[in-house]
Design a protein around this motif. Sequence first.
Motif, PDB file in Angstrom:
ATOM      1  N   VAL A   1      27.367 -22.406 -17.489  1.00 24.44           N
ATOM      2  CA  VAL A   1      28.505 -22.026 -18.317  1.00 24.44           C
ATOM      3  C   VAL A   1      28.055 -21.589 -19.706  1.00 24.44           C
ATOM      4  CG1 VAL A   1      30.660 -22.831 -19.379  1.00 24.44           C
ATOM      5  CG2 VAL A   1      30.150 -23.416 -17.012  1.00 24.44           C
ATOM      6  N   ASP A   2      27.092 -22.273 -20.322  1.00 22.88           N
ATOM      7  CA  ASP A   2      26.626 -21.893 -21.664  1.00 22.88           C
ATOM      8  C   ASP A   2      26.086 -20.468 -21.692  1.00 22.88           C
ATOM      9  OD1 ASP A   2      27.369 -24.309 -22.686  1.00 22.88           O
ATOM     10  OD2 ASP A   2      25.343 -25.099 -22.916  1.00 22.88           O
ATOM     11  N   ILE A   3      25.356 -20.088 -20.651  1.00 17.79           N
ATOM     12  CA  ILE A   3      24.813 -18.731 -20.589  1.00 17.79           C
ATOM     13  C   ILE A   3      25.948 -17.717 -20.461  1.00 17.79           C
ATOM     14  CG2 ILE A   3      23.412 -17.134 -19.197  1.00 17.79           C
ATOM     15  CD1 ILE A   3      21.588 -19.571 -18.591  1.00 17.79           C
ATOM     16  N   VAL A   4      26.921 -18.015 -19.628  1.00 15.73           N
ATOM     17  CA  VAL A   4      28.083 -17.142 -19.449  1.00 15.73           C
ATOM     18  C   VAL A   4      28.832 -16.989 -20.778  1.00 15.73           C
ATOM     19  CG1 VAL A   4      30.335 -16.952 -18.316  1.00 15.73           C
ATOM     20  CG2 VAL A   4      28.327 -17.646 -16.994  1.00 15.73           C
ATOM     21  N   LEU A   5      29.032 -18.087 -21.485  1.00 15.38           N
ATOM     22  CA  LEU A   5      29.759 -18.038 -22.753  1.00 15.38           C
ATOM     23  C   LEU A   5      28.985 -17.240 -23.798  1.00 15.38           C
ATOM     24  CD1 LEU A   5      31.120 -21.699 -22.846  1.00 15.38           C
ATOM     25  CD2 LEU A   5      32.372 -19.634 -22.208  1.00 15.38           C
ATOM     26  N   ASN A   6      27.663 -17.395 -23.832  1.00 18.08           N
ATOM     27  CA  ASN A   6      26.842 -16.603 -24.757  1.00 18.08           C
ATOM     28  C   ASN A   6      26.955 -15.115 -24.466  1.00 18.08           C
ATOM     29  OD1 ASN A   6      25.711 -18.405 -26.603  1.00 18.08           O
ATOM     30  ND2 ASN A   6      24.088 -18.983 -25.200  1.00 18.08           N
ATOM     31  N   GLN A   7      26.904 -14.753 -23.193  1.00 19.51           N
ATOM     32  CA  GLN A   7      27.024 -13.340 -22.819  1.00 19.51           C
ATOM     33  C   GLN A   7      28.402 -12.800 -23.200  1.00 19.51           C
ATOM     34  OE1 GLN A   7      26.068 -14.107 -18.738  1.00 19.51           O
ATOM     35  NE2 GLN A   7      23.983 -13.292 -18.940  1.00 19.51           N
ATOM     36  N   ALA A   8      29.416 -13.626 -23.057  1.00 19.83           N
ATOM     37  CA  ALA A   8      30.777 -13.207 -23.390  1.00 19.83           C
ATOM     38  C   ALA A   8      30.959 -13.008 -24.893  1.00 19.83           C
ATOM     39  CB  ALA A   8      31.780 -14.223 -22.866  1.00 19.83           C
ATOM     40  N   ILE A   9      30.245 -13.753 -25.705  1.00 19.79           N
ATOM     41  CA  ILE A   9      30.312 -13.559 -27.159  1.00 19.79           C
ATOM     42  C   ILE A   9      30.014 -12.102 -27.481  1.00 19.79           C
ATOM     43  CG2 ILE A   9      29.137 -14.068 -29.346  1.00 19.79           C
ATOM     44  CD1 ILE A   9      28.851 -16.992 -28.318  1.00 19.79           C
ATOM     45  N   ASP A  10      28.960 -11.574 -26.888  1.00 20.60           N
ATOM     46  CA  ASP A  10      28.581 -10.182 -27.150  1.00 20.60           C
ATOM     47  C   ASP A  10      29.669  -9.201 -26.721  1.00 20.60           C
ATOM     48  OD1 ASP A  10      26.134 -10.987 -28.215  1.00 20.60           O
ATOM     49  OD2 ASP A  10      25.103 -10.812 -26.285  1.00 20.60           O
ATOM     50  N   VAL A  11      30.271  -9.447 -25.567  1.00 25.75           N
ATOM     51  CA  VAL A  11      31.332  -8.555 -25.077  1.00 25.75           C
ATOM     52  C   VAL A  11      32.511  -8.559 -26.046  1.00 25.75           C
ATOM     53  CG1 VAL A  11      32.979  -8.084 -23.218  1.00 25.75           C
ATOM     54  CG2 VAL A  11      30.656  -8.846 -22.652  1.00 25.75           C
ATOM     55  N   PHE A  12      32.956  -9.732 -26.460  1.00 26.18           N
ATOM     56  CA  PHE A  12      34.104  -9.817 -27.370  1.00 26.18           C
ATOM     57  C   PHE A  12      33.765  -9.273 -28.760  1.00 26.18           C
ATOM     58  CE2 PHE A  12      35.701 -13.219 -24.392  1.00 26.18           C
ATOM     59  CZ  PHE A  12      36.805 -12.501 -23.946  1.00 26.18           C
ATOM     60  N   LEU A  13      32.521  -9.448 -29.221  1.00 24.42           N
ATOM     61  CA  LEU A  13      32.126  -8.855 -30.502  1.00 24.42           C
ATOM     62  C   LEU A  13      32.140  -7.333 -30.427  1.00 24.42           C
ATOM     63  CD1 LEU A  13      29.257 -11.183 -31.770  1.00 24.42           C
ATOM     64  CD2 LEU A  13      31.380 -10.653 -32.976  1.00 24.42           C
ATOM     65  N   GLU A  14      31.697  -6.794 -29.325  1.00 28.04           N
ATOM     66  CA  GLU A  14      31.625  -5.342 -29.179  1.00 28.04           C
ATOM     67  C   GLU A  14      32.998  -4.693 -29.015  1.00 28.04           C
ATOM     68  OE1 GLU A  14      28.983  -4.556 -25.883  1.00 28.04           O
ATOM     69  OE2 GLU A  14      27.407  -5.794 -26.779  1.00 28.04           O
ATOM     70  N   HIS A  15      33.910  -5.357 -28.309  1.00 33.42           N
ATOM     71  CA  HIS A  15      35.161  -4.707 -27.927  1.00 33.42           C
ATOM     72  C   HIS A  15      36.423  -5.387 -28.439  1.00 33.42           C
ATOM     73  CE1 HIS A  15      32.841  -2.182 -25.238  1.00 33.42           C
ATOM     74  NE2 HIS A  15      32.309  -3.265 -24.696  1.00 33.42           N
ATOM     75  N   GLY A  16      36.319  -6.591 -28.980  1.00 31.81           N
ATOM     76  CA  GLY A  16      37.511  -7.344 -29.328  1.00 31.81           C
ATOM     77  C   GLY A  16      38.128  -7.929 -28.065  1.00 31.81           C
ATOM     78  N   TYR A  17      39.181  -8.695 -28.240  1.00 28.16           N
ATOM     79  CA  TYR A  17      39.821  -9.325 -27.083  1.00 28.16           C
ATOM     80  C   TYR A  17      40.527  -8.285 -26.215  1.00 28.16           C
ATOM     81  CZ  TYR A  17      42.997 -12.131 -24.273  1.00 28.16           C
ATOM     82  OH  TYR A  17      43.687 -12.679 -23.226  1.00 28.16           O
ATOM     83  N   HIS A  18      41.351  -7.463 -26.835  1.00 27.18           N
ATOM     84  CA  HIS A  18      42.129  -6.497 -26.048  1.00 27.18           C
ATOM     85  C   HIS A  18      41.255  -5.406 -25.444  1.00 27.18           C
ATOM     86  CE1 HIS A  18      45.929  -8.332 -26.944  1.00 27.18           C
ATOM     87  NE2 HIS A  18      45.723  -8.244 -28.251  1.00 27.18           N
ATOM     88  N   GLY A  19      40.164  -5.062 -26.112  1.00 29.90           N
ATOM     89  CA  GLY A  19      39.280  -4.011 -25.606  1.00 29.90           C
ATOM     90  C   GLY A  19      38.298  -4.486 -24.551  1.00 29.90           C
TER      91      GLY A  19
END
Length: 191
Positions: A9-27
Amino acid sequence: MPRKAQYKVDIVLNQAIDVFLEHGYHGAIMDEIIARTDFNRRGFYIEFGSKQIFLYMVLKHYQTSKLNKIMKHLESNHGLDSINMFFIDYAAHIKGKGCLLINCITELGFDDKKVQQIGRHYLDRLQIDFIGCLEKAQALGQVHTYINVESTALQLTSYVQGFAVNAILAGDTDELQLATQALLGPLAVKQ
């Protein structure tokens, strides 16, 4: 007997940080979140339930794994040095990408009560820690005694938010370091 999860789960959450930083929540679209975190759609919804609940878990992980390490400077309470070290590390952390928490507050803060609560708690904690460091700095003779500690702490907290937004625009420049020097310089007693 249920199968053992093939992910951490920690690895998944770290990877998701990058996605949300790049696109925001709605993007951030589910297809990219799933692809970048090596999840399958069914497993994602079984583990997290929804994109919104997933975001809350990502924000909690972000605070624990990223922001709390930077906050330790303020919590060590060595006066002005703690504030300076906080801003140096914070500026390095947000450089070119911003702060996930501040980005989410900006994007979702009007409508999402949970994001409001998370954001309010973080900003209150920052302000309280700034107050403690400024009081210590006054006791050590590092800052002028005539400054209003509470209003200065509020101003520093507001700068943290502004720095997070400016970090996206400033990119890889040294603007944030220059701004930190300009911000803290007038507080310091010249020795």
